[in-house]
Scaffold this motif. Sequence first.
Motif, short mmCIF file in Angstrom:
data_model
loop_
_atom_site.label_atom_id
_atom_site.label_comp_id
_atom_site.label_asym_id
_atom_site.label_seq_id
_atom_site.Cartn_x
_atom_site.Cartn_y
_atom_site.Cartn_z
N ALA A 58 -9.79 7.72 -23.74
CA ALA A 58 -9.00 6.70 -24.45
C ALA A 58 -9.06 6.94 -25.95
O ALA A 58 -9.53 6.08 -26.71
CB ALA A 58 -9.49 5.30 -24.10
N PRO A 59 -8.58 8.11 -26.42
CA PRO A 59 -8.57 8.37 -27.87
C PRO A 59 -7.41 7.62 -28.54
O PRO A 59 -6.50 7.12 -27.87
CB PRO A 59 -8.36 9.88 -27.94
N TRP A 60 -7.45 7.57 -29.84
CA TRP A 60 -6.37 6.98 -30.63
C TRP A 60 -5.62 8.09 -31.35
O TRP A 60 -6.24 8.96 -31.95
CB TRP A 60 -6.92 5.99 -31.66
N ASP A 61 -4.28 8.05 -31.30
CA ASP A 61 -3.49 8.95 -32.13
C ASP A 61 -2.75 8.11 -33.18
O ASP A 61 -2.80 6.88 -33.15
CB ASP A 61 -2.52 9.79 -31.30
N HIS A 62 -2.06 8.79 -34.08
CA HIS A 62 -1.41 8.09 -35.19
C HIS A 62 -0.36 7.09 -34.68
O HIS A 62 -0.26 5.96 -35.18
CB HIS A 62 -0.74 9.10 -36.12
N SER A 63 0.41 7.49 -33.67
CA SER A 63 1.45 6.61 -33.14
C SER A 63 0.87 5.34 -32.54
O SER A 63 1.36 4.23 -32.79
CB SER A 63 2.27 7.37 -32.09
N ALA A 64 -0.19 5.50 -31.73
CA ALA A 64 -0.82 4.33 -31.10
C ALA A 64 -1.44 3.41 -32.13
O ALA A 64 -1.35 2.18 -32.03
CB ALA A 64 -1.87 4.78 -30.08
N GLN A 65 -2.07 3.98 -33.15
CA GLN A 65 -2.65 3.17 -34.22
C GLN A 65 -1.56 2.41 -34.97
O GLN A 65 -1.73 1.23 -35.30
CB GLN A 65 -3.45 4.04 -35.17
N SER A 66 -0.44 3.08 -35.26
CA SER A 66 0.65 2.43 -35.98
C SER A 66 1.20 1.25 -35.19
O SER A 66 1.47 0.18 -35.75
CB SER A 66 1.76 3.44 -36.27
N ASP A 73 0.03 -6.88 -37.94
CA ASP A 73 0.84 -7.38 -39.07
C ASP A 73 1.60 -8.63 -38.68
O ASP A 73 1.62 -9.62 -39.42
CB ASP A 73 1.83 -6.30 -39.53
N GLN A 74 2.25 -8.58 -37.52
CA GLN A 74 3.03 -9.72 -37.06
C GLN A 74 2.14 -10.93 -36.78
O GLN A 74 2.49 -12.07 -37.10
CB GLN A 74 3.82 -9.35 -35.81
N ALA A 75 0.97 -10.68 -36.18
CA ALA A 75 0.03 -11.78 -35.90
C ALA A 75 -0.44 -12.41 -37.21
O ALA A 75 -0.51 -13.64 -37.33
CB ALA A 75 -1.15 -11.27 -35.09
N CYS A 76 -0.76 -11.59 -38.21
CA CYS A 76 -1.21 -12.10 -39.51
C CYS A 76 -0.12 -12.92 -40.18
O CYS A 76 -0.38 -13.98 -40.77
CB CYS A 76 -1.65 -10.95 -40.41
#
Length: 441
Positions: A58-66, A73-76
């Motif tokens: 379950a790594p993170w890539d740039h797309s998933a992080q974005s 952002d929307q929650a905030c």
Amino acid sequence: MKKWLAFLLAMMLLFPSAALAEERFQDHILLQQMGRSSCRTLTGDITLYVIFAETPNAPWDHSAQSTALETLDQACLLLEQAAAAYGKRLDLAYSCHTAPSLPETDEENLGVWLDLALKKADLPATGAASPYVQQHSPILVLFNKAGRNFAMANGEDNFCEFLFLHKDFVESSVMHELMHLYGARDFYYHQTYQEAAENIFHESIMLSYNNTTIDSLTAYCIGWTDSLDDSAVRFLESTAHVTEEDFNAALEEASFTGHATQEYTQYTYTGDWVMGQWQGEGVQQWHSGARYEGEFVQGKRHGQGVLRFSDGEIYKGQFAANNQQGYGVMIWNDLGLYAGNWETGEAIGPGTCITSDGTILSGSMEGYSLQGQGIQIWPDGSVYKGDFVDGQRTGKGVFIWADGSIYTGEFVDGALNGYGVYISADGYKMEGQWVNNALQP
């Protein structure tokens, strides 16, 4: 002077002060978490410390992080707008970090796992001297895999508060779990709370993940209002008899982890549970005769599974949030089948359909009908390759009859319409404008 004192006393009797109301409910269990943790009031400038936790597979890539940050952002933004509606200023920002090469989480030793995650993220140790406690800020641990979202509030002001979010989390889940870190409790674990909330705070985010409304009692718990309004007082009055033991018993029942069978009004579930939700392998058997056997995530059919409908039809393939999603095969009673892509329960995208008479349709599908480029093959060997509109041959294409005759040109609703060239099996050629399969003179 005596008249004025009498008037004031009368007003106090008619309209009890907020302070008196608050004092009356000071032992209510829904108010016990207020101000007890390092995350005190959800107001002012707050930094959310975000850790992208990378566990096996379950790594993170740039797309998933974005994508995850866009949801944050929307929650905030929704939280800041909700705070403004209560006359409070809230400015949320976050500090992002990645914790690579972590082991799988261990519920029994979660504290040890969190210490390792902080270390791998190059963040300071926990405790009274940590920046998170000093800034009254929570730590958000994000996983790029399915799982249950939850908050871990320690209830003491010299420990960090953690929020765990899993793949495909939504704005309302972020907001809901943050409420816990700042002193709010759920309205659905005890039946009395749930019934009262459905009557008084039916749109509250503490009643359902589908809601984003911050009710007045939750606003009081997180520091957005200094007094209890009439609706909050009514809610607390109607639930005052619920003890901590009652709440904990309901919570324990709802937080069951293991393997069990549960009867419901319309179906029975047998399988794995995690924190009171269907999670893992299980069977959902409807009283109508329908049956699903496969994977579940957070109480929904999600992953690989087989769904047998009450009329005998069978779907085998991928699911997401209770719907057919991804690649799957549907077999109908008349032995026809569809194999291809699904979106929210509909056959959409590349796929192949074989009807009961042996006709094959392959290409871009919408509801078992070809839409766009596709191929249709009849049992006698005839073939059409070209454009489709709502399942009809419309546009440009090539039709090859079983005897070898070929037409190349334009079609409308399955007929030869427009310019085209026909060459018979014996080589005879006809070219020009066609109307309803007839060459025009």
